[in-house]
Design a protein around this motif. Structure first.
Motif, mmCIF file in Angstrom:
data_model
loop_
_atom_site.group_PDB
_atom_site.id
_atom_site.type_symbol
_atom_site.label_atom_id
_atom_site.label_comp_id
_atom_site.label_asym_id
_atom_site.label_seq_id
_atom_site.Cartn_x
_atom_site.Cartn_y
_atom_site.Cartn_z
ATOM 1 N N HIS A 1 0.825 -1.146 0.534
ATOM 2 C CA HIS A 1 0.265 0.121 0.306
ATOM 3 C C HIS A 1 0.992 1.136 0.255
ATOM 4 C CE1 HIS A 1 -3.722 -1.249 0.504
ATOM 5 N NE2 HIS A 1 -3.457 -2.631 1.642
ATOM 6 N N SER A 2 1.819 1.492 0.367
ATOM 7 C CA SER A 2 3.329 2.562 0.634
ATOM 8 C C SER A 2 4.162 2.618 -0.956
ATOM 9 C CB SER A 2 3.947 2.072 2.075
ATOM 10 O OG SER A 2 2.988 2.706 3.078
ATOM 11 N N TYR A 3 4.297 2.223 -1.220
ATOM 12 C CA TYR A 3 5.413 1.032 -1.678
ATOM 13 C C TYR A 3 5.319 1.054 -3.753
ATOM 14 C CZ TYR A 3 8.443 2.718 2.091
ATOM 15 O OH TYR A 3 8.505 3.281 3.416
ATOM 16 N N GLY A 4 4.364 -0.078 -3.624
ATOM 17 C CA GLY A 4 4.152 -0.675 -4.894
ATOM 18 C C GLY A 4 5.397 -1.519 -4.483
ATOM 19 N N SER A 5 6.088 -1.175 -5.598
ATOM 20 C CA SER A 5 7.175 -2.309 -6.925
ATOM 21 C C SER A 5 8.401 -1.379 -6.120
ATOM 22 C CB SER A 5 6.680 -2.345 -8.274
ATOM 23 O OG SER A 5 6.985 -0.788 -8.969
ATOM 24 N N LEU A 6 8.007 0.175 -5.271
ATOM 25 C CA LEU A 6 9.527 0.528 -4.748
ATOM 26 C C LEU A 6 9.738 -0.504 -3.992
ATOM 27 C CD1 LEU A 6 8.744 4.305 -4.802
ATOM 28 C CD2 LEU A 6 10.091 2.811 -6.300
ATOM 29 N N ALA A 7 9.347 -1.432 -3.342
ATOM 30 C CA ALA A 7 9.622 -2.132 -1.683
ATOM 31 C C ALA A 7 10.778 -2.816 -2.726
ATOM 32 C CB ALA A 7 8.459 -3.122 -1.524
ATOM 33 N N HIS A 8 10.517 -3.176 -4.449
ATOM 34 C CA HIS A 8 12.047 -4.050 -4.555
ATOM 35 C C HIS A 8 13.229 -3.154 -3.841
ATOM 36 C CE1 HIS A 8 9.382 -6.978 -5.609
ATOM 37 N NE2 HIS A 8 7.922 -6.131 -6.252
ATOM 38 N N GLU A 9 13.337 -2.115 -4.329
ATOM 39 C CA GLU A 9 14.657 -1.592 -3.747
ATOM 40 C C GLU A 9 15.294 -1.542 -3.012
ATOM 41 O OE1 GLU A 9 14.804 2.374 -5.134
ATOM 42 O OE2 GLU A 9 13.227 2.228 -7.080
ATOM 43 N N PHE A 10 14.356 -2.247 -1.722
ATOM 44 C CA PHE A 10 15.103 -2.137 -0.444
ATOM 45 C C PHE A 10 14.720 -3.433 0.061
ATOM 46 C CE2 PHE A 10 11.224 -0.430 0.523
ATOM 47 C CZ PHE A 10 10.958 -1.230 1.181
ATOM 48 N N LEU A 11 14.473 -4.805 -1.376
ATOM 49 C CA LEU A 11 14.279 -6.140 -0.433
ATOM 50 C C LEU A 11 14.942 -7.281 -1.267
ATOM 51 C CD1 LEU A 11 10.552 -6.387 0.536
ATOM 52 C CD2 LEU A 11 12.181 -6.306 2.146
ATOM 53 N N GLY A 12 15.088 -5.765 -2.404
ATOM 54 C CA GLY A 12 16.040 -6.997 -3.152
ATOM 55 C C GLY A 12 17.556 -8.265 -3.003
ATOM 56 N N GLU A 13 18.129 -7.101 -2.321
ATOM 57 C CA GLU A 13 19.090 -8.273 -1.360
ATOM 58 C C GLU A 13 18.841 -9.206 -0.301
ATOM 59 O OE1 GLU A 13 21.105 -8.982 -3.940
ATOM 60 O OE2 GLU A 13 20.362 -7.645 -5.420
ATOM 61 N N VAL A 14 17.651 -8.447 0.237
ATOM 62 C CA VAL A 14 17.675 -9.170 1.205
ATOM 63 C C VAL A 14 16.992 -10.962 1.653
ATOM 64 C CG1 VAL A 14 16.615 -9.393 3.935
ATOM 65 C CG2 VAL A 14 17.184 -6.978 2.542
ATOM 66 N N PHE A 15 17.520 -11.499 1.843
ATOM 67 C CA PHE A 15 17.083 -12.923 1.908
ATOM 68 C C PHE A 15 15.883 -13.411 3.456
ATOM 69 C CE2 PHE A 15 19.825 -12.164 -0.980
ATOM 70 C CZ PHE A 15 18.974 -12.963 -2.217
ATOM 71 N N SER A 16 16.458 -12.842 4.580
ATOM 72 C CA SER A 16 15.279 -13.052 5.583
ATOM 73 C C SER A 16 15.002 -11.985 6.839
ATOM 74 C CB SER A 16 16.504 -14.217 6.152
ATOM 75 O OG SER A 16 17.632 -12.969 6.292
ATOM 76 N N VAL A 17 14.237 -12.584 7.453
ATOM 77 C CA VAL A 17 13.912 -11.027 8.314
ATOM 78 C C VAL A 17 15.229 -10.388 9.271
ATOM 79 C CG1 VAL A 17 12.560 -10.304 10.645
ATOM 80 C CG2 VAL A 17 11.435 -11.969 8.471
ATOM 81 N N GLN A 18 16.040 -11.411 9.663
ATOM 82 C CA GLN A 18 17.898 -11.011 10.038
ATOM 83 C C GLN A 18 18.669 -9.786 9.524
ATOM 84 O OE1 GLN A 18 16.635 -14.278 9.992
ATOM 85 N NE2 GLN A 18 15.591 -14.357 12.170
ATOM 86 N N GLU A 19 18.692 -10.390 7.785
ATOM 87 C CA GLU A 19 19.474 -9.130 7.055
ATOM 88 C C GLU A 19 17.932 -8.201 6.858
ATOM 89 O OE1 GLU A 19 20.202 -10.986 3.101
ATOM 90 O OE2 GLU A 19 20.319 -12.952 4.370
ATOM 91 N N LEU A 20 16.882 -8.323 7.497
ATOM 92 C CA LEU A 20 16.509 -6.296 7.335
ATOM 93 C C LEU A 20 16.651 -5.356 8.889
ATOM 94 C CD1 LEU A 20 12.460 -7.435 7.336
ATOM 95 C CD2 LEU A 20 13.840 -6.797 5.841
ATOM 96 N N GLY A 21 17.713 -6.570 9.030
ATOM 97 C CA GLY A 21 18.871 -5.383 10.273
ATOM 98 C C GLY A 21 17.294 -4.673 11.244
ATOM 99 N N ILE A 22 18.586 -3.586 12.363
ATOM 100 C CA ILE A 22 17.043 -3.461 13.505
ATOM 101 C C ILE A 22 15.986 -3.213 12.647
ATOM 102 C CG2 ILE A 22 17.209 -1.210 15.118
ATOM 103 C CD1 ILE A 22 20.067 -0.817 14.305
ATOM 104 N N HIS A 23 15.297 -3.689 14.106
ATOM 105 C CA HIS A 23 13.612 -3.771 13.834
ATOM 106 C C HIS A 23 13.493 -2.888 15.295
ATOM 107 C CE1 HIS A 23 9.320 -5.273 15.593
ATOM 108 N NE2 HIS A 23 9.748 -4.390 13.869
#
Length: 505
Positions: free
Chosen positions: A419-441
């Motif tokens: 709802h916020s980013y649409g396809s732009l979400a892939h810009e910061f998720l593209g190289e992430v493969f797990s919740v842990q790799e999302l960084g600080i929660h």
């Protein structure tokens, strides 16, 4: 003598919806564009709306047929070009015979259905509430019609992103400190409010889209202005959801004003707006005790469930810069827009924008750039109505892709991204493969990789930029979580400024 080269074809002052829309339209027509905003994008009026794309049903009473027709057509356009941040919404209007007769409402809805193009939105109808209705039993007739909802602040942001994609330069926290014409160009002094650095740039044309500050900016650039604005404050409150269901309600009050009750973020109701004459600094506008009581009373007059000021979780106020048409009542002041254009010997035009509304920003931008066409090397005609805004993707399709590509992503987070980013979400998720790799929660499904993206790609400089404009996560984070986030943003911005990673003056 050879003509002096300018840094930019067009400089836009003001990063609200009108300024961002004009910058996007002009950049897409081949102009070299710069936009400067003294605060954050959508930092004032444009993030303080009722979040609606609507024709303005009540404007029919004021015979604003051109404005309503244009706004009705724009509903369909915005639903098409920004499907991730917009959605159709059904509105229920309980009939209150002491305010407006039924025949007047039916006539108004007939015009509403037929004045503008309507491809996806359903036509109006008269319904009878059932026993599960949240309305008081005295309301036996309800009129249903269609409009649409939008994330107003992100609509501004997407236009700024679009302008940048076409080569435009966007400066936030940047104030205009001087301006004068010389050698057929505008010479504009800018101050970076983050670094204190100053710079003078030149532009062939200038647009003053400063919203509530338009006359203040204009007074520093010209002595010829005849138009004035009328500042009208609109306040909204957020309370726990008053009713179940996706429909919104439009409530008629005895003073002829209307109040919307809109489903908000799945668990709240957004209630507004008020219309109060305002003077003073628009950035200091706040919801008064009288406004809180007024909005609560409007709800209590119609709904079985009553509310009080103690139920208010969040509130916000914005000052709308309405074009002064000498109306005696703030409610009756036109929501249409007006331009004031002046130049010097056919060069260095200054176009000032007065009034306007969120729904018609795109048409305003088209008209504004059109007014400047005789001064500038514009390459193309109107184009924004057929071009998707950045990230535009139907929510269902985006969710399907996110769940397929990132099956580990929590569903509520994926839904917010869609709802916020649409396809732009892939810009910061593209190289992430797990919740842990999302960084600080930081809490409420907000992770470091998203925050870093917002700082480096979406002009986030302070906590409120993220908490209340790029998102509404301020409603979901605990105070201590917000504090950690604010500290992280502050330190990240300082590091980026020191290393030159942020585009500043």
């Amino acid at each position: 003598m050879a003509e002096q080269a300018a840094d930019y074809d067009l400089l836009v002052i003001g990063g609200g919806i009108n300024g961002a829309g004009i910058a996007y339209d002009a950049a897409g027509r081949g102009l070299n564009v710069c936009l400067c905003e003294m605060g954050d994008l959508a930092g004032a009026t444009s993030s303080s709306s009722s979040k609606l794309i609507h024709g303005g049903l009540r404007y029919l009473e004021q015979y604003e047929f051109r404005l309503v027709r244009e706004a009705l057509a724009e509903r369909e356009t915005l639903l098409k070009i920004a499907p991730h941040i917009t959605q159709p919404m059904s509105f229920h209007l309980p009939h209150q015979s002491t305010v407006r007769p039924a025949w007047m409402i039916q006539l108004g809805l007939f015009l509403y259905d037929h004045l503008g193009r309507r491809n996806t939105l359903v036509s109006s109808r008269r319904i009878r509430p059932d026993e599960d209705s949240p309305l008081k039993s005295s309301f036996q007739t309800v009129f249903e019609y269609s409009d649409a909802w939008v994330d107003d602040a992100r609509l501004v942001l997407l236009n700024a992103l679009g302008a940048r994609e076409y080569g435009g330069v966007i400066y936030t926290r940047t104030r205009v400190v001087s301006g004068y014409r010389k050698n057929d160009l505008w010479h504009i002094g800018l101050e970076d409010l983050l670094t204190g650095k100053t710079r003078e740039i030149t532009a062939r044309s200038l647009v003053n889209a400063a919203g509530p500050w338009v006359t203040e900016v204009l007074s520093g650039l010209s002595e010829k202005s005849a138009n004035k604005i009328r500042l009208v404050k609109g306040s909204h409150i957020i309370v726990p959801a008053i009713h179940l269901g996706d429909q919104a309600y439009i409530l008629q009050n005895k003073d002829k004003r209307v109040v919307f009750v809109i489903p908000f973020l799945g668990k709240y109701s957004l209630i507004g707006t008020t219309e109060v004459e305002y003077s003073g600094d628009p950035s200091k506008a706040t919801c008064s005790d009288e406004e809180r009581e007024y909005l609560c009373q409007a709800v209590n007059d119609y709904f079985r469930r009553t509310i009080s000021v103690e139920d208010i979780i969040w509130e916000y106020s914005g000052v709308r810069p309405l074009f002064e048409d000498e109306a005696s009542d703030a409610r009756a002041v036109t929501r249409d827009y007006a331009f004031e254009l002046e130049d010097k010997n056919g060069k260095a035009p200054l176009l000032s924008i007065f009034g306007g509304k969120l729904t018609t920003y795109r048409k305003l931008a088209e008209h504004a750039v059109g007014r400047l066409s005789r001064y500038l090397p514009i390459e193309a005609g109107c184009w924004t109505g057929n071009r998707l805004l950045p990230g535009a993707q139907p929510v269902d399709q985006c969710l399907l892709e996110l769940r397929k590509n990132y099956p580990w992503l929590p569903d509520e987070v994926a839904t917010r991204f869609a709802h916020s980013y649409g396809s732009l979400a892939h810009e910061f998720l593209g190289e992430v493969f797990s919740v842990q790799e999302l960084g600080i929660h930081f809490g409420a499904g907000l992770y470091q990789c998203e925050v870093d993206y917002l700082i480096h790609k979406e002009w986030v400089m302070e906590g409120d930029d993220l908490l209340w404009r790029r998102s509404k996560l301020g409603l979901f984070l605990r105070a201590e979580e917000s504090g950690v986030l604010v500290d992280y943003i502050r330190s990240s911005v300082q590091r980026a400024l020191s290393s030159g990673m942020l585009n500043r003056l």
